[in-house]
Design a protein around this motif. Structure first.
Motif, PDB file in Angstrom:
ATOM      1  N   GLN A  33       0.816  -1.218   0.000  1.00  0.00           N
ATOM      2  CA  GLN A  33       0.000   0.000   0.000  1.00  0.00           C
ATOM      3  C   GLN A  33       0.847   1.264   0.000  1.00  0.00           C
ATOM      4  N   ASN A  34       2.135   1.087   0.309  1.00  0.00           N
ATOM      5  CA  ASN A  34       3.027   2.242   0.390  1.00  0.00           C
ATOM      6  C   ASN A  34       4.144   2.214  -0.654  1.00  0.00           C
ATOM      7  N   GLY A  35       3.858   1.575  -1.801  1.00  0.00           N
ATOM      8  CA  GLY A  35       4.761   1.669  -2.939  1.00  0.00           C
ATOM      9  C   GLY A  35       5.805   0.581  -3.072  1.00  0.00           C
ATOM     10  N   PHE A  36       5.818  -0.396  -2.161  1.00  0.00           N
ATOM     11  CA  PHE A  36       6.790  -1.486  -2.253  1.00  0.00           C
ATOM     12  C   PHE A  36       6.103  -2.771  -2.721  1.00  0.00           C
ATOM     13  N   LYS A  37       6.874  -3.669  -3.296  1.00  0.00           N
ATOM     14  CA  LYS A  37       6.373  -4.984  -3.683  1.00  0.00           C
ATOM     15  C   LYS A  37       7.097  -6.023  -2.829  1.00  0.00           C
ATOM     16  N   ALA A  38       6.369  -6.654  -1.923  1.00  0.00           N
ATOM     17  CA  ALA A  38       6.984  -7.578  -0.970  1.00  0.00           C
ATOM     18  C   ALA A  38       6.518  -9.008  -1.213  1.00  0.00           C
ATOM     19  N   LEU A  39       7.463  -9.933  -1.150  1.00  0.00           N
ATOM     20  CA  LEU A  39       7.182 -11.359  -1.317  1.00  0.00           C
ATOM     21  C   LEU A  39       7.813 -12.102  -0.140  1.00  0.00           C
ATOM     22  N   GLN A  40       7.041 -12.979   0.494  1.00  0.00           N
ATOM     23  CA  GLN A  40       7.567 -13.744   1.624  1.00  0.00           C
ATOM     24  C   GLN A  40       8.021 -15.129   1.183  1.00  0.00           C
ATOM     25  N   VAL A  41       9.157 -15.565   1.713  1.00  0.00           N
ATOM     26  CA  VAL A  41       9.638 -16.941   1.555  1.00  0.00           C
ATOM     27  C   VAL A  41       9.963 -17.468   2.939  1.00  0.00           C
ATOM     28  N   SER A  42       9.850 -18.764   3.103  1.00  0.00           N
ATOM     29  CA  SER A  42      10.048 -19.332   4.443  1.00  0.00           C
ATOM     30  C   SER A  42      11.479 -19.764   4.695  1.00  0.00           C
ATOM     31  N   GLU A  43      12.189 -20.177   3.665  1.00  0.00           N
ATOM     32  CA  GLU A  43      13.557 -20.674   3.865  1.00  0.00           C
ATOM     33  C   GLU A  43      14.504 -20.053   2.838  1.00  0.00           C
TER      34      GLU A  43
END
Length: 468
Positions: A33-43
């Motif tokens: 929502q604040n202009g970043f593109k975030a992707l989560q990975v677990s390992e």
């Protein structure tokens, strides 16, 4: 004013990888929502590259993925995470808003400084046939300095440098210099602290939490102390004329060895410490009580282009004079060595002199000698590796001797000059000529002209071969 720590900027995108075993969906959405593109990975297996050009090696359903990103966030650190620029520990932020403000300070413009100046001509790793140093690579907490073994070169990445200065404090030759406080700046700074008791405070020390009353004549000096080496410390001591208070929570390896060396000499000469380390408020109170002016310590030295070891040796000698205060053993980083030569096999080819880039080995043309000054030697061993004669030169790590003779050049080997049998011109050492002649006599047996050329200078050798 004389600092050389120039500022630079780098364009950094908004792609973020978050490594966590906990659900970070809400954080990813908030950043989105604040202009970043975030992707989560677990390992995550590892990270490489630098801020704005990071590569994250992640594992997903048994398969390895190589994902490009600009910034990398984690909540379970690994060593590789901590060494790369653009990698940040989520646990250091109080909330998501604090994290966002921090990320916005890094993207789209990432600002960094030039912290290290490098002189490859006196580096004891650069372009050498054997690896004799690269201590800076081993002590660097990031990937700001890496060695390229194929070409024997150091590669510096200022965007990865955190400006800790540890490399500068342990560089034996002085090829690394801390850009915010180069030599000219440090010399100018000394003038402000003449005849003052110096309270040297590391810039990261929590001074605001300490309540102490400074006595008359004590003047604070706030610096990044981790970059200071033995030469810096001794210059401050001799400009001040009093022992030095070093206020820092922890000591870098370079600081510790320099402090131990100087304290050894001062305790033997004056019965006092050179540097009083204060790691907290209680120690600082005690240090302020111990700090005092020391008779005969004050010494002013004119700025000169001398190398680090030579500068330190000149200052030490003014303290030692004609006394003998024994030996201080070499440390892991601050090393001294003794060179020995077998005079029976040394031909004075002087390959060792060319190999030594700190001036510890020199040729004396007037006396036809190879001379050595142990106070300048960093024990790198490149002279031994460069010696043309097998088992002729040896190097042994030793301590620094606190006696005047240790700081002067003395002859390791000498020889007579050989005169050309044709024109009488002296052109080489006697042993060198005899070595070549003995190796070639059998091949030239029966040919008097060729045999005679073995004892001729280059010009006469050519005349004999052509005209007989």
């Amino acid at each position: 004013d004389l600092g050389l720590d120039l500022e630079y900027e780098k364009q950094v995108g908004a792609n973020i990888i978050i490594a966590s075993t906990q659900d970070k969906g809400a954080l990813c959405e908030f950043l989105g929502q604040n202009g970043f593109k975030a992707l989560q990975v677990s390992e995550v297996l590892g990270v490489y590259g630098s801020v704005g050009e990071l590569g994250v090696v992640a594992k997903d359903n048994g398969a390895e993925l190589d994902i490009a990103c600009d910034l990398f966030l984690f909540d379970e650190p690994k060593e590789s995470f901590l060494r790369q620029s653009g990698c940040y520990d989520l646990r250091k932020f109080s909330d998501d808003k604090a994290l966002l403000a921090f990320l916005q300070s890094k993207s789209p413009i990432y600002k960094y400084k030039h912290y290290i100046n490098y002189d490859s001509s006196i580096c004891q790793y650069d372009k050498r046939r054997e690896e004799c140093c690269a201590k800076c690579v081993g002590i660097c907490p990031t990937t700001a300095i890496v060695k390229i073994d194929e070409t024997r070169e150091l590669d510096f990445s200022m965007v990865d440098c955190v400006g800790c200065g540890r490399c500068v404090s342990i560089c034996p030759s002085g090829s690394l210099e801390f850009a915010p406080l180069p030599k000219a700046s440090f010399w100018a700074l000394l003038d402000f602290y003449k005849d003052k008791k110096i309270l040297l405070v590391d810039k990261n020390f929590a001074l605001e939490s300490v309540e102490v009353e400074l006595s008359a004549g004590v003047v604070p000096l706030v610096l990044n102390t981790t970059h200071l080496n033995e030469t810096h410390f001794l210059a401050l001591l001799q400009s001040s004329g009093a022992n030095l208070i070093l206020c820092t929570a922890t000591l870098s390896k370079g600081n510790e060895e320099a402090m131990n060396l100087l304290n050894t000499l001062f305790e033997r000469k004056f019965g006092k410490k050179a540097i009083i380390w204060a790691s907290n408020e209680q120690n600082l109170q005690k240090a302020l009580m111990e700090c005092e002016f020391i008779s005969t310590l004050r010494f002013d030295m004119v700025e000169s282009p001398m190398l680090k070891r030579e500068h330190f040796a000149k200052r030490l000698l003014t303290l030692i004079g004609n006394d003998d205060f024994g030996v201080a053993q070499s440390g892991e980083w601050l090393r001294y060595g003794q060179v020995k030569v077998d005079t029976n096999t040394c031909t004075l080819c002087l390959a060792c002199v060319g190999a030594c880039n700190v001036g510890a080995l020199v040729a004396d043309s007037k006396e036809n000698t190879l001379k050595f000054n142990a106070s300048l030697c960093t024990a790198c061993g490149y002279c031994v590796a460069s010696c043309a004669e097998k088992d002729t030169m040896t190097m042994q790590r030793s301590g620094l001797e606190f006696r005047a003779s240790y700081f002067h050049f003395h002859a390791l080997a000498r020889d007579e000059l050989f005169a050309c049998v044709e024109c009488g011109k002296e052109f080489a050492t006697k042993k060198a000529v005899e070595k070549v002649a003995n190796a070639m006599k059998d091949k030239f047996a029966g040919d008097e002209r060729k045999l005679r050329t073995l004892y001729c200078c280059a010009e006469c050798k050519a005349k004999l071969m052509i005209f007989g």
